[in-house]
Design a protein around this motif. Structure first.
Motif, PDB file in Angstrom:
ATOM      1  N   ARG A 254     -13.994  10.249   0.993  1.00 33.20           N
ATOM      2  CA  ARG A 254     -14.717  10.337  -0.482  1.00 33.20           C
ATOM      3  C   ARG A 254     -15.693  11.378  -0.725  1.00 33.20           C
TER       4      ARG A 254
ATOM      5  N   SER B 245      -0.409   8.641   1.818  1.00 36.74           N
ATOM      6  CA  SER B 245      -0.828   7.615   1.049  1.00 36.74           C
ATOM      7  C   SER B 245      -2.058   8.031   0.006  1.00 36.74           C
ATOM      8  N   TYR B 246      -3.134   8.548   0.994  1.00 35.30           N
ATOM      9  CA  TYR B 246      -4.344   8.824   0.516  1.00 35.30           C
ATOM     10  C   TYR B 246      -4.519   9.937  -0.631  1.00 35.30           C
TER      11      TYR B 246
ATOM     12  N   ARG C  46     -10.876   0.538  -7.787  1.00 38.78           N
ATOM     13  CA  ARG C  46      -9.273   0.676  -7.630  1.00 38.78           C
ATOM     14  C   ARG C  46      -9.197   1.673  -6.321  1.00 38.78           C
ATOM     15  N   GLU C  47     -10.108   2.677  -6.398  1.00 38.49           N
ATOM     16  CA  GLU C  47      -9.910   3.607  -5.150  1.00 38.49           C
ATOM     17  C   GLU C  47     -10.268   2.900  -3.860  1.00 38.49           C
TER      18      GLU C  47
ATOM     19  N   ARG D 212      -0.880   7.521   6.338  1.00 35.71           N
ATOM     20  CA  ARG D 212      -2.370   7.315   5.594  1.00 35.71           C
ATOM     21  C   ARG D 212      -2.498   8.691   4.778  1.00 35.71           C
TER      22      ARG D 212
ATOM     23  N   TYR E   8     -13.588   6.589   5.503  1.00 37.90           N
ATOM     24  CA  TYR E   8     -13.801   6.478   3.691  1.00 37.90           C
ATOM     25  C   TYR E   8     -14.939   7.306   3.485  1.00 37.90           C
TER      26      TYR E   8
ATOM     27  N   LEU F 114      -7.313   0.265  -2.901  1.00 40.33           N
ATOM     28  CA  LEU F 114      -6.423   1.124  -2.569  1.00 40.33           C
ATOM     29  C   LEU F 114      -6.251   1.696  -0.891  1.00 40.33           C
ATOM     30  N   PHE F 115      -7.676   2.394  -0.956  1.00 43.26           N
ATOM     31  CA  PHE F 115      -7.852   2.890   0.498  1.00 43.26           C
ATOM     32  C   PHE F 115      -7.883   1.685   1.551  1.00 43.26           C
TER      33      PHE F 115
ATOM     34  N   TRP G   7      -1.731   8.482  -3.741  1.00 43.32           N
ATOM     35  CA  TRP G   7      -2.406   7.123  -4.597  1.00 43.32           C
ATOM     36  C   TRP G   7      -3.819   6.846  -4.713  1.00 43.32           C
ATOM     37  N   VAL G   8      -4.558   7.157  -3.476  1.00 42.77           N
ATOM     38  CA  VAL G   8      -5.980   6.939  -3.506  1.00 42.77           C
ATOM     39  C   VAL G   8      -6.841   7.714  -3.976  1.00 42.77           C
TER      40      VAL G   8
END
Length: 188
Positions: free
Chosen positions: A71, A138-139, A85-86, A135, A67, A89-90, A142-143
């Motif tokens: 990030r 997804s990342y 939210r991030e 992942r 993460y 979801l992560f 959405w993330v």
């Protein structure tokens, strides 16, 4: 009447951008894999934990380190307006990736009977590969959403320059009134 439009990036440009992103994702992911495998190896050999417990502990620690890399390095330019939210979801998608990885390991160990330390590592590699694909999609989808580009209205090339200040407001109001008159005339 010619108009100017913002140029869309070509497919080749999009693929180059995606490949650069995939390389950075791989670098962060590789550091997470090193952490994951080191902790896994310590848990099954040093602490003598069961393979699934070792995998879960190792993956949770790797999720935390990943993460930070995602990030603050890979997706640092992405929208971080809603950090809660991030992170939620992560963790959700990381947990799903962990379930994929642990499911492959559990299948290998408990159903196929591949329970030596090296067979477990091989199963962990397979599960990690499947989880990584999940992942990545997804990342990025959405993330860590991309900040939308501002929409710049385009005007015809030969159009007069837009009035500034109060004149612009008046011109806009006149256009709205004219459009409303047309709409009302069509309704009658």
């Amino acid at each position: 009447m010619a108009t100017t439009t913002a140029s869309e990036p070509s497919l080749a440009q999009k693929l180059r951008g995606l490949s650069g992103e995939a390389v950075k994702f791989g670098v962060v992911g590789l550091s997470g894999v090193v952490v994951n495998f080191a902790v896994f190896w310590i848990c099954i050999n040093g602490l003598h934990l069961a393979s699934l417990r070792s995998n879960i502990a190792a993956t949770l620690i790797a999720i935390f380190t990943n993460y930070l890399g995602y990030r603050y390095w890979l997706y640092r330019d992405r929208d971080a307006a809603s950090r809660k939210r991030e992170i939620t979801l992560f963790l959700l998608f990381s947990g799903a990736g962990m379930l994929i990885e642990t499911g492959v390991l559990g299948f290998s160990v408990y159903l196929l009977g591949l329970d030596s330390h090296f067979e477990q590592l091989a199963a962990k590699v397979g599960g990690l590969a499947l989880g990584t694909v999940f992942r990545f999609v997804s990342y990025r989808t959405w993330v860590f959403k991309a900040v939308p580009e501002p929409i710049v209205p385009t005007a015809p090339v030969d159009a007069p320059a837009a009035p500034a200040g109060a004149a612009a407001v008046v011109a806009q109001a006149e256009l709205l009134l004219a459009a409303e008159r047309v709409r009302l005339a069509k309704a009658e």
